[in-house]
Each structure stands twice: as C-alpha cells, then as structure tokens.
Scaffold this motif. Structure first.
Motif, short mmCIF file in Angstrom:
data_model
loop_
_atom_site.label_atom_id
_atom_site.label_comp_id
_atom_site.label_asym_id
_atom_site.label_seq_id
_atom_site.Cartn_x
_atom_site.Cartn_y
_atom_site.Cartn_z
N LEU A 1 29.18 63.95 53.37
CA LEU A 1 29.19 63.72 54.83
C LEU A 1 28.76 62.29 55.21
O LEU A 1 29.42 61.65 56.03
CB LEU A 1 28.35 64.80 55.55
N PRO A 2 27.68 61.75 54.60
CA PRO A 2 27.34 60.36 54.95
C PRO A 2 28.46 59.37 54.57
O PRO A 2 28.71 58.41 55.29
CB PRO A 2 26.08 60.09 54.11
N ILE A 3 29.15 59.64 53.45
CA ILE A 3 30.24 58.74 53.04
C ILE A 3 31.37 58.80 54.07
O ILE A 3 31.95 57.78 54.44
CB ILE A 3 30.75 59.10 51.62
N ILE A 4 31.68 60.01 54.55
CA ILE A 4 32.76 60.15 55.54
C ILE A 4 32.40 59.39 56.83
O ILE A 4 33.20 58.63 57.36
CB ILE A 4 33.04 61.64 55.84
N ARG A 5 31.14 59.55 57.28
CA ARG A 5 30.72 58.86 58.52
C ARG A 5 30.83 57.35 58.34
O ARG A 5 31.32 56.64 59.20
CB ARG A 5 29.27 59.24 58.86
N GLU A 6 30.42 56.89 57.19
CA GLU A 6 30.45 55.45 56.92
C GLU A 6 31.90 54.95 56.84
O GLU A 6 32.23 53.89 57.37
CB GLU A 6 29.70 55.22 55.60
N ARG A 7 32.76 55.77 56.22
CA ARG A 7 34.15 55.35 56.04
C ARG A 7 34.89 55.28 57.38
O ARG A 7 35.75 54.43 57.57
CB ARG A 7 34.85 56.33 55.09
N ARG A 8 34.52 56.16 58.30
CA ARG A 8 35.16 56.10 59.63
C ARG A 8 34.93 54.75 60.30
O ARG A 8 35.75 54.27 61.05
CB ARG A 8 34.59 57.21 60.54
#
Ligand code: HEM
Length: 408
Positions: free
Chosen positions: A191-198
């Motif tokens: 989840l943190p990676i997805i938020r960062e990637r957005r």
C-alpha cells in the motif's frame, strides 16, 4: 449421480501420486460426483467442464472465490461479474498484450531469464525447477510492477504461501493461517508503494494500473493491491509449473525435444500441448446460480462445482490418444491456444479466461529458447524420472539436468 466411493478420492495419496487413472474412471463412469470433504460436485468430462466455463446460459458464478481466495488477496477481478467485471478487465487487460507486452515487457522477460541462466550456464548442471522455473515468472512480475529486485525473495515466499492456501483442499489450519498472514504482510508492503507511485508515475505496470481509467472508473489502492497479490499467484505459480512441465515432457520425448531445438517456432506448439497434457491448474471451481443438468446428472442451485481441467483435457471424446504427448497432434489448435477461442481448458474459457495467457506464452517462448541455447546437449540427470507433485496445481517436483556448457 455417483458417490465418491467408486473412484479414488481426490484427497487420497494415490490420487496425488497419479490422478490420471482416476480421471478416466470419473469420465467414464462417475461424471458427476458429490464430494463430501470439499462439499462440492466434481465434473470431469470435456463437454461438462467446457460448458461450465463458457456458461452461455448464465448459470454459474465465481462466488466461490469469496472464500477460496479473498482471505489471502482481498477482493479481485475473479470475483466480479457482469459490467463490473467487464470494466475491470478493460482496465487491466491492455497491459498484458499488444504494444505494452511487446515494447515494455519483452525486454524485462529476456533480462530476467538471462540473469537466472547466467547463474548456472557455466556449471553443466541445474535443477530447472528450483534454479529457474520457480524464480523466473515471479521475478518477471515483480520487475514488471517496478518493485525492488532485493524484494524478489520475499515475493517468492509470499506466493508459495498463497498457492498453498489455494490448494489447501483438506483445510490444514497452519496453511490457512500462513495464507492470512501473507495478506497482512503484503498489504503492509504494497500500500505505501502504491501511494508513492501515484505521485510519481513511471513506465511500469504498477503506474499503468494506478493511471488506468475506463468509463470514469479507476482502481482504488486496495483494488490494485489485491490485483498485484493475485498476479503473484496467478502469474507466478502457473507459469512456473508450465515451464517445468514443458521441459519434463520434452525430456521424456527426446525426438520431440530435438524437433523443438532445431525449429524454435515449434515452442508454442510444445507449450499448447503441455497445457493440454499436463495443465498447471488441475481444478477450478464455480458456484451454480440455478439448478443445472450436465451429462452426468443434476446439480442443485447454490452448489460448489469443481471442474477437473486435468481430466477434461484428456477426454478421448475430444482428443485422439489423449494420454500421448504429441506436439504435432492435429486436434489441438495452436493458433488459438492462447486466446479465449482455445480448445484446451488450461486457461479456462469464457469471461474469466486467463488475462495473462499471452504474457505466459512470451515467457515460455523466451525462456525455452534461451535455455535450449545455453544447454546444447540437455539431458536429465542419470536415473532421474521427474515425478509430478500437487493436486490443485501440479508440476514436476524437481528437474535436475546435465549439459555441456557453451564456451564463453
Ligand atoms: C501457463 C500459465 C497460466 C495458466 C495455466 C493460467 C491459468 C488461469 C486460469 C485457469 C484462469 C481462470 C480462473 C477462473 O476462471 O476461475 C486464469 C485467470 C487469470 N489469470 Fe492466468 N494462468 C497463467 C498465467 C497467467 C499470467 C502470466 C498472469 C498475469 C501475470 C495471469 C493472470 C490471470 C488473471 C488476472 C486471471 C483472472 C481473469 C479474470 O477473472 O477475468 N495468468 N488463469
């Protein structure tokens, strides 16, 4: 309808050792079985499994995945139906075919295959299962998503736990607990990676999923996390088994191995026949929405149906000499084998037909080609006979090979 006692039980050790004799008995004399332990109806004939998968009359749902995989992945595309499913399919499918596959991901596949082969190409020996097949597709997915290479081992561990959960037909509580732990760990990681990637979109698959939009619909962080989790299992384990099986089948049929080595355009044929003869996924479930009558009897509404792909793909009503591995057979259509018009059932059929079929084909084509180049006189280690393992998913347990290293 037949009772389970007449044929070897799908949870018995003799079935696990070799399910094919049991599949024959089921097709011939017990085509519809009520199986108490899995509380499901088992179907085995090609015509029945095809009918359930195609589901032209809208009699089946995939609600079985609510308990079968949601506990480990969260809610995924497999559980969706109707318009919701069509939109989700349209969101994710383009990444796995066409220019995205050709331009972005073929180089990723080539690089990951080469890296693994480089570790053993000079040694003259390898175990194609542990040194290659169980690593290659997982590394490819992690790399496609744009995740850190250092995390590949963690991914490998997670996907092993997820697959064990899915194949846990006998309900071992430790396997269940490990699967549920994986869901928590994966969410904490992803989840943190997805938020960062957005915030920082790139050229990778995760960025594509973050940005994808169809009819004003986008995927939430939770949707993307669940999909990535599914990709690990759906794209890892299956292709892993497929690569090991294609080599096991070819090594057992040296003249067919020689033909493929001489003409690499035969690899898709060898892959299609491998999917028919030794499918990576042996069983897929559905739930009946209404009462349904199949060739062996009637299934009530609301029942779980276990479709035996491994049995259907060897139905003599569909394939001549079905127990023969033959890449040249003329009753298996290779040109459609990786699309929803396939005749083998290894990718299922209908709405949920495998989204990754062309990706799997690309991985197998590149992987087999590179391995054959690296191992000119490939042979099984002395005295080794590859045994298959697994009931839900199935493939060679080990594949120790020997070869003369190619001079640098
Ligand atoms: C030889 C390799 C593979 C085999 C045998 C295989 C098998 C299957 C099967 C049987 C299904 C249907 C499940 C059902 O109808 O309930 C399926 C669906 C799916 N597969 Fe594969 N698969 C393979 C490779 C891949 C790869 C490489 C990916 C992606 C990276 C992938 C992603 C998916 C997804 C996302 C679905 C769900 C599609 C939907 O619900 O609409 N698979 N696969």
């Amino acid at each position: 309808m037949s009772t389970a006692q007449q044929v070897p039980d799908i949870l018995s050790p003799e079935f696990a050792a070799d399910p094919y004799p049991a599949y024959r008995v089921m097709r011939e004399s017990a085509p519809l079985i009520w199986h108490e332990a899995t509380r499901s109806y088992i179907v085995s004939r090609y015509e029945d499994v095809e009918r359930v998968f195609k589901d032209k009359a809208g009699q089946f749902t995939t609600e079985n995945y609510d308990w079968q995989i949601e506990p480990v992945h969260g809610k995924t595309i497999l559980q969706l139906s109707g318009r919701e499913h069509a939109v989700r399919r349209a969101l994710v499918a383009p990444a796995f075919r066409g220019t995205d596959l050709q331009e972005k991901f073929l180089p990723v596949i080539e690089r990951n295959s080469r890296e693994l082969i480089d570790a053993f190409r000079h040694t003259g020996s390898a175990d194609l299962v542990t040194d290659y097949a169980t690593r290659f597709p997982v590394n490819v997915i992690a790399d496609m998503l744009g995740l850190d290479k250092a995390d590949h081992a963690r991914f490998h561990r997670w996907y092993t736990a997820v697959i064990a959960f899915l194949g846990n037909l006998s309900g071992d509580p430790e396997v269940t607990a490990a699967g549920e732990r994986t869901r928590v760990e994966f969410a904490e990681y992803m989840l943190p990676i997805i938020r960062e990637r957005r915030e920082n979109l790139g050229d990778d698959l995760l960025s594509t999923l973050c940005a994808a939009e169809v009819d004003g619909v986008r995927m939430s962080d939770e949707d993307i996390k669940a999909f990535c989790s599914l990709l690990l299992a759906a794209g890892g384990e299956t292709t892993d088994k497929a690569i090991a099986s294609i080599f096991a089948n070819l090594l057992r049929h040296p003249e067919q191995l020689a033909a493929v080595r001489a003409d690499r355009s035969l690899i898709p044929r060898a892959f299609a026949e491998t999917l028919r003869y030794t499918p990576p996924v042996h069983m897929i479930m559905r739930q009946s929405a209404t009462e349904v009558t199949l060739s062996g009897g009637t299934i009530p509404a609301g029942a779980t149906v276990t479709c035996l792909i491994g049995a259907a793909n060897r139905d003599p009503e569909r394939y001549r000499g079905p127990d023969r591995f033959d890449i040249h057979r003329d009753d298996l259509t290779t040109t459609t084998a990786f699309s929803a018009a396939a005749d083998h059932l290894a990718f299922a059929l209908g709405r949920h037909f495998c989204v990754g079929a062309l990706l799997a084909k690309a991985e197998v084509e590149i992987g087999v080609d590179q391995l054959l180049d690296a191992m000119p006189d490939l042979r099984l280690a002395d005295g080794f006979d590859p045994a298959e393992q697994g009931v839900f998913t199935r493939g060679p347990q080990a594949l120790p090979v020997r070869f003369t290293p190619v001079a640098a």
